[in-house]
Design a protein around this motif. Structure first.
Motif, short mmCIF file in Angstrom:
data_model
loop_
_atom_site.label_atom_id
_atom_site.label_comp_id
_atom_site.label_asym_id
_atom_site.label_seq_id
_atom_site.Cartn_x
_atom_site.Cartn_y
_atom_site.Cartn_z
N VAL A 1 -72.58 -47.71 22.11
CA VAL A 1 -72.82 -47.78 20.67
C VAL A 1 -71.72 -47.05 19.91
N ARG A 2 -71.26 -45.95 20.44
CA ARG A 2 -70.15 -45.23 19.80
C ARG A 2 -68.90 -46.12 19.78
N SER A 3 -68.66 -46.86 20.88
CA SER A 3 -67.47 -47.72 20.95
C SER A 3 -67.55 -48.88 19.97
N LEU A 4 -68.75 -49.24 19.53
CA LEU A 4 -68.92 -50.34 18.57
C LEU A 4 -68.64 -49.91 17.13
N GLY A 5 -68.55 -48.59 16.91
CA GLY A 5 -68.19 -48.14 15.57
C GLY A 5 -69.10 -47.11 14.94
N ALA A 6 -70.11 -46.62 15.68
CA ALA A 6 -71.00 -45.62 15.10
C ALA A 6 -70.25 -44.30 14.89
N ASP A 7 -70.47 -43.67 13.74
CA ASP A 7 -69.88 -42.36 13.47
C ASP A 7 -70.60 -41.27 14.24
N ARG A 8 -71.91 -41.41 14.37
CA ARG A 8 -72.73 -40.46 15.12
C ARG A 8 -73.76 -41.23 15.91
N VAL A 9 -74.14 -40.70 17.06
CA VAL A 9 -75.18 -41.32 17.87
C VAL A 9 -76.27 -40.30 18.15
N VAL A 10 -77.51 -40.77 18.18
CA VAL A 10 -78.66 -39.92 18.45
C VAL A 10 -79.39 -40.51 19.65
N ASP A 11 -79.61 -39.69 20.65
CA ASP A 11 -80.37 -40.08 21.84
C ASP A 11 -81.86 -39.83 21.54
N TYR A 12 -82.62 -40.92 21.38
CA TYR A 12 -84.01 -40.74 20.97
C TYR A 12 -84.86 -40.09 22.06
N THR A 13 -84.37 -40.07 23.30
CA THR A 13 -85.11 -39.39 24.36
C THR A 13 -84.95 -37.87 24.27
N GLN A 14 -83.98 -37.41 23.48
CA GLN A 14 -83.70 -35.98 23.37
C GLN A 14 -83.94 -35.43 21.97
N GLU A 15 -83.92 -36.30 20.96
CA GLU A 15 -83.97 -35.82 19.58
C GLU A 15 -84.72 -36.81 18.70
N ASP A 16 -85.53 -36.29 17.80
CA ASP A 16 -86.23 -37.10 16.80
C ASP A 16 -85.43 -37.02 15.50
N PHE A 17 -84.81 -38.13 15.13
CA PHE A 17 -83.93 -38.11 13.96
C PHE A 17 -84.69 -37.79 12.67
N THR A 18 -85.99 -38.02 12.66
CA THR A 18 -86.77 -37.75 11.44
C THR A 18 -87.00 -36.26 11.21
N LYS A 19 -86.61 -35.44 12.19
CA LYS A 19 -86.87 -34.00 12.08
C LYS A 19 -85.59 -33.16 12.02
N ASN A 20 -84.43 -33.81 11.90
CA ASN A 20 -83.18 -33.03 11.92
C ASN A 20 -82.65 -32.71 10.52
N GLY A 21 -83.38 -33.13 9.48
CA GLY A 21 -82.99 -32.79 8.12
C GLY A 21 -81.98 -33.73 7.47
#
Length: 318
Positions: free
Chosen positions: A187-207
């Motif tokens: 996904v990073r190689s496709l052009g994402a500026d940042r990637v979030v691993d949902y198995t390690q982090e909940d993006f709704t709780k990182n502010g």
């Protein structure tokens, strides 16, 4: 000709390979010898009639359309008398609005969503380019994505998600992509500026907050995401949700609150297929392929798609 058919709703095992009559093109149609097709999420929903509302389109008691498949790449085998855009031998790709592409031949109107194949691509590379690409394109347009906006794409490693990351990059957005551990680098190689691993982090709780949150797999919810949206932000959903609540939310949030839910209604056009071809030829877009199966292994291919763990697309070869 050989085709994958099903006469009742049910698990992948209802599919079988059968000899059926080869179609004959009408005056405004082309007959395409299919070289590659796909198995996608829509095929699975229709085959199972799950959720039940699919039966209102595909047949209440049994399937009206025996042959599934919407994406294709192949060569023109015959043309109707009124056809001028294509000639026998042309390589074409696109999507069929009437399904039927899990077969050796299909007839499609010249004016429908087909175009000449991108230069330098194989049939297997071209076949899966449109369904995910057109869904993603329609969703980003619906959200009115603009240059510099912050977008989060949930399910960024699926067919729609991998397309959405690339298209959002084309539109110069700031992209956060959410996927599982094994697909972070892809996904990073496709052009994402940042990637979030949902198995390690909940993006709704990182502010972090975003202009757009795009759920490309229909597994999240507006309720959980709304605090991660800016005022005026848009939550884009690709699924109707539990008890089909998403259309109701889309209507309600037009009048209540400062954050909006939208569910795109796909409007595929030939113009958009041509646009995707231009992106492919410019190196700005490619369909990510997970696995390839011969047509006779369609049951195995379908089982894999239904694990909901595929990366990008699953291709059928003929």
């Amino acid at each position: 000709m050989r085709a994958v058919v099903h006469d009742r709703y049910g698990p992948p095992e209802v599919l079988r390979l059968e000899e059926v009559e080869r179609p004959v093109p009408k005056d405004d149609e082309v007959l395409i010898r299919i070289r590659a097709s796909t198995v996608n999420r829509t095929d699975c929903h229709i085959r199972r009639a799950d959720p039940f509302f699919w039966r209102f389109f595909s047949g209440l008691r049994r399937p009206k359309q025996r042959i599934l498949g919407s994406e294709l790449a192949g060569e023109v085998a015959a043309v109707g008398g009124a056809v001028s855009e294509f000639a026998v031998g042309d390589h074409v790709f696109g999507v069929s609005g009437r399904f039927g592409t899990q077969a050796e031949y299909v007839c499609i109107q010249e004016s429908a969503r087909i175009a000449h194949m991108p230069a330098g691509t194989s049939f297997e590379e071209a076949a899966p380019a449109c369904d995910g690409g057109l869904n993603a394109l329609g969703s980003l347009r619906r959200a009115e994505l603009r240059e510099g906006q912050k977008i989060l794409i949930y399910g960024a490693s699926g067919a729609i998600g991998t397309a959405a990351v690339q298209l959002a990059r084309y539109f110069d957005a700031d992209i956060t992509a959410v996927c599982n551990t094994k697909n972070l680098e892809l996904v990073r190689s496709l052009g994402a500026d940042r990637v979030v691993d949902y198995t390690q982090e909940d993006f709704t709780k990182n502010g972090e907050i975003y202009d757009i949150i795009f759920d490309a797999v229909g597994k999240h919810s507006f309720r959980r995401c709304r605090r991660s949206l800016k005022p005026g932000g848009i939550y884009v959903e690709t699924d109707l949700g539990f008890m089909w609540h998403v259309p109701l939310l889309a209507l309600l949030t037009r009048w209540v609150g400062d954050k909006r839910v939208t569910i795109p209604i796909p409007k595929y056009t030939k113009r958009d297929v041509v646009f995707l071809r231009e992106l492919i030829e410019a190196g700005d877009y490619r369909a990510v392929i997970d696995r390839r199966y011969p047509l006779e292994d369609v049951v195995e291919a379908t089982r894999y798609v239904e694990t909901m763990q595929k990366t990008g697309n699953v291709v059928l070869t003929l």
